[in-house]
Write a protein that holds these residues in place. Structure first.
Motif, mmCIF file in Angstrom:
data_model
loop_
_atom_site.group_PDB
_atom_site.id
_atom_site.type_symbol
_atom_site.label_atom_id
_atom_site.label_comp_id
_atom_site.label_asym_id
_atom_site.label_seq_id
_atom_site.Cartn_x
_atom_site.Cartn_y
_atom_site.Cartn_z
ATOM 1 N N GLU A 116 1.067 -1.136 -0.242
ATOM 2 C CA GLU A 116 0.102 -0.223 0.088
ATOM 3 C C GLU A 116 1.056 1.256 -0.271
ATOM 4 N N ILE A 117 -0.038 1.764 -1.162
ATOM 5 C CA ILE A 117 0.947 3.562 -0.582
ATOM 6 C C ILE A 117 0.456 4.427 -0.630
ATOM 7 N N ILE A 118 0.634 5.004 0.468
ATOM 8 C CA ILE A 118 -0.238 6.239 0.839
ATOM 9 C C ILE A 118 0.640 8.013 0.849
ATOM 10 N N ARG A 119 -0.346 8.186 0.472
ATOM 11 C CA ARG A 119 0.290 9.917 -0.072
ATOM 12 C C ARG A 119 -0.504 10.790 0.418
ATOM 13 N N PRO A 120 -0.111 12.418 0.371
ATOM 14 C CA PRO A 120 -1.458 13.010 0.997
ATOM 15 C C PRO A 120 -1.151 13.925 -0.008
#
Length: 497
Positions: free
Chosen positions: A334-338
């Motif tokens: 999972e990639i979490i990006r603001p």
């Protein structure tokens, strides 16, 4: 800025109040006086097109505002005129800012507002209804006490105007404040056929409230993010149920943290202890609901693959300025990006508009394919499930937006993705679109409806394209006055309002 011939004061649009049916007398007298007065520039008495009344000397057009005439003048010039030539007329005053130490000021209308008013009157006066209640009364639905939708007109004579979508019996009308005569100055007006105008929804900065469903979903998502961020992986739901059960038994986050420490969940205890007041209250409200509706969390969160596409919290701890974080799952990463989302907002009490930027967190998965390529995906499960279940002619109408004839008179644009969510329309219909809507996408044995870019080698560029495409779809659906049903499903994709 214009001044009078003695350079004393500015020109302004003033409102003169006269007796009913004396508007034309005052207008004619002012027009005649203007020929000899350099400081009375224009007189305007708006008429209601198509409406006539009987008066002395015959039948004449009906005025739009009974007993009101607008004059572009200097204060001294119009004051002198009233004293010497029309003592029955009085200048209107603005009492909205009056205090014990500050007197009421003469009411004036900005030139920009006056021009908008005149343009509107020339085009829509026959459809306009002058409302008796002040404009601020239309901010809420009186039956439900919920805030009415606020919209902004994009083009035409009303371009830039904000107003409320208000229901009058079976008719939805646009209610707005016309002429700048003060918050409660009695110039709230409405026009029908709002769907004939090009408008967009504007976020109510004061009145919009998250639905009960969104509040609960945010609470569960907050807990899920914390649990996953602490590395519990496939045990996430089990730990979630344990937390809900303990809080249901005793509604105390302090005691919960002690219990988690006793079980060896040290990091999770630390993260929950660090919640701010707003986040803590969000969880406690969820538990109160769970007490009244036992089993709510278990029945609604019994499958977990990846969090919704846009959430208000990251789950993992991210330092300020960090571009993205990665969270390893069994079958994908999972990639979490603001992501900063900017919205137009409206402040009803101030009658002012502006913009607000809020940081959300985009969650996308990256999964390796059997051929060594990669697929990027985002969770649009419930939204796309409803789309895929819409079959046959209904689906075609929803997507392509053909026109249909009503009562054999005129055509109306169908509330479709093509007409009101062009980015989604491209994803669903354009073969060249790299982003696709995939049904029952296999993620480690689980099935999920996703927005995805498949078979890629350049992951970095694809991440930005998938996130930007999904954000644009969210914004388009959220800002249209149409597609109301799809805004409800969008709640499961973007934990917004």
């Amino acid at each position: 800025m214009s001044t009078d011939k003695l350079n004393r004061v500015d020109y302004h649009w003033f409102l003169i109040r006269t007796q009913p049916h004396q508007e034309k007398v005052l207008t004619d007298l002012l027009a005649k006086h203007r020929l000899t007065s350099e400081n009375i520039l224009e007189v305007y008495c708006p008429l209601l097109s198509g409406a006539n009344i009987r008066r002395e000397g015959g039948i004449g057009p009906k005025v739009l505002f009974t007993g009101v005439v607008f004059v572009l003048s200097t204060l001294q010039a119009i004051t002198d005129f009233l004293e010497q030539r029309f003592p029955k007329g009085v200048l209107l005053y603005d009492y909205s800012k009056k205090t014990k130490t500050q007197k009421a000021s003469v009411l004036t209308i900005p030139e920009k507002e006056m021009q908008k008013f005149k343009d509107f009157n020339e085009n829509y006066s026959d459809q306009m209804i002058i409302l008796e209640r002040p404009y601020s009364d239309y901010a809420f639905n009186p039956k439900t006490n919920e805030p009415n939708d606020i919209v902004k007109v994009i083009d035409g004579p009303l371009a830039g105007t904000e107003g409320y979508i208000t229901k009058f019996r079976r008719d939805k009308r646009l209610v707005f404040h016309l002429g700048g005569s003060g918050k409660n100055g009695g110039m709230a007006v409405s026009i029908p056929n709002i769907w004939n105008f090009h408008v967009v929804r504007v976020h109510n900065a004061e009145g919009d409230k998250q639905t009960i469903g969104t509040i609960k979903e945010r609470a569960v998502d907050l807990l899920v993010g914390l649990i996953q961020g602490c590395g519990y992986g496939r045990l996430t739901l089990q730990v979630l149920y344990e937390i809900v059960d303990e809080l249901t038994f005793k509604l105390s986050l302090v005691d919960l943290c002690k219990s988690l420490q006793g079980k060896g969940y040290m990091e999770l205890s630390r993260r929950i202890a660090g919640l701010d007041t707003k986040e803590a209250e969000l969880i406690l409200n969820l538990i109160r609901y769970e007490k009244d509706n036992p089993g709510y969390v278990r029945s609604n969160w019994n499958k977990l693959v990846i969090r919704p596409f846009l959430t208000p919290t990251s789950g993992v701890e991210m330092s300020e300025g960090q571009d993205e974080a990665r969270l390893r799952h069994e079958s994908f990463t999972e990639i979490i990006r603001p992501v900063d989302v900017t919205e137009e907002v409206y402040y009803p009490s101030k009658e002012k508009s502006g913009t607000v930027t809020t940081t959300y967190y985009a969650h996308i998965g990256i999964k390796q394919n059997d051929d060594d390529g990669f697929t990027l995906f985002a969770n649009w499960d419930c939204f796309l499930d409803e789309y895929f279940l819409t079959g046959g002619k209904a689906n075609e109408k929803l997507v392509r937006g053909a026109k249909q004839v009503f009562y054999g008179e005129k055509e109306k644009i169908v509330e479709s993705f093509r007409n009101y969510a062009p980015t989604l329309y491209k994803v669903l219909t354009d073969e060249k679109s790299s982003v696709k809507a995939l049904r029952d996408f296999n993620i480690g044995g689980e099935r999920l409806n996703v927005m995805a870019i498949a078979n890629i080698s350049d992951v970095d560029n694809a991440k930005g394209e998938l996130i930007n495409t999904c954000v644009n779809i969210c914004k388009e659906i959220n800002t249209t006055t149409h597609l109301a049903v799809w805004r409800r499903y969008l709640r499961t994709v973007w934990l917004h309002v």
